[in-house]
Write a protein that holds these residues in place. Structure first.
Motif: not given
Lengths: 116, 110
Positions: A55-61, B91-97
Motif C-alpha cells: 500500500k502507498e499513501k495518496g494525497d489525503i491518507p 499523468n505527470p510521469g515518473n510514476n507520480r499520481k
C-alpha cells in the motif's frame, strides 16, 4: 467487461464508528485505488496498492487505512468516522504495465457515506 | 496556478451543436492526458486518452498543445446523451499520481 464492485452504495454511520468499504475487481488488475470525491475539490487519492499486501499513501491518507490481502480485493477502513469524512468514495483499478498511473482507470459505482 | 484547470461551465448547447472544452496544465513534463466522462451520481469512465498530438473517436476529438500546455475536447453533433461532466486528467510521469481537474459540465438541450 471489467467489473469493479463496491459493497455498499449508501451508508449512514455515526461519529466514532469504524467503517469498512469493500471493493472487488474481477479482471486480475495489479493496481487498485481509493479516491474520495467532493464538490469543488474533485477526486483526491486516499491510498493505492500495486500488489497484494502493498500500500502507498495518496494525497489525503489521514484518518484512513487500507488492506489488500488478496489481489482482487482492496478495503478502505475509517477507524473512527468523523463528519468531515462524509463523501463519495470511489474504488478503481488498472491493469499495470504502464506504472501505477499509466493505464485506464476502471471505477466502481461509488459508496456514498454520510457520517452523522 | 492550479496544476490542472478547467472551466467548470455549465456549457448549455442545443442538440447538434459543436462544443469544445479546454484544460490547461502546469507541468510541462507531463506525459499523457485523459478525458473521463462522469454522469450525474455515477462513476467516471474513460472517454479518450491523449499520448501525442491528438486522438479522434467518432464525434469526439481530443487535441494536445504542448507549447501552450493545454488539451482540448471537441464534441461534434452533440446528443442529449452527451450531457455529463467531463474530467481532464494529467499523468505527470515518473510514476507520480494522476492529477484530476474539477470537470466541465455540459448540458445538451433539445
Amino acid at each position: 467487461d471489467v467489473k469493479v464492485t463496491q459493497s455498499s452504495r449508501y451508508l449512514v454511520k455515526r461519529t466514532g464508528e469504524k467503517v469498512f468499504l469493500e471493493c472487488v475487481q474481477d479482471m486480475d488488475h495489479e493496481n487498485m485505488f481509493w479516491y474520495r470525491q467532493d464538490p469543488g475539490l474533485g477526486l483526491r487519492l486516499i491510498y493505492f496498492s500495486y500488489d497484494v499486501k502493498m500500500k502507498e499513501k495518496g494525497d489525503i491518507p489521514e484518518g484512513y487505512s487500507v488492506s489488500r490481502e488478496k489481489k482482487e480485493r482492496f478495503s478502505l477502513i475509517l477507524e473512527s468516522a468523523s463528519t468531515n469524512q462524509t463523501s463519495m468514495y470511489l474504488c478503481a483499478s488498472t491493469l499495470g504495465g504502464q506504472g501505477a498511473f499509466g493505464g485506464e482507470l476502471f471505477f466502481g459505482e461509488g459508496s456514498r457515506l454520510t457520517v452523522l | 496556478r492550479k496544476e490542472v484547470e478547467q472551466d467548470p461551465g455549465p456549457f448549455n448547447v442545443p442538440e447538434g451543436a459543436t462544443v469544445a472544452f479546454n484544460c490547461t496544465y502546469s507541468n510541462s513534463a507531463s506525459q499523457s492526458f485523459f478525458w473521463y466522462r462522469q454522469d450525474c451520481r455515477k462513476e467516471p469512465k474513460l472517454l479518450m486518452s491523449v499520448y501525442s498530438s491528438g486522438n479522434e473517436d467518432g464525434r469526439f476529438t481530443a487535441q494536445l498543445n504542448r507549447a501552450s500546455q493545454y488539451i482540448s475536447l471537441l464534441i461534434r453533433d452533440s446528443k442529449l446523451s452527451d450531457s455529463a461532466t467531463y474530467l481532464c486528467v494529467v499523468n505527470p510521469g515518473n510514476n507520480r499520481k494522476l492529477i484530476w481537474g474539477l470537470g466541465t459540465s455540459l448540458a445538451v438541450n433539445p
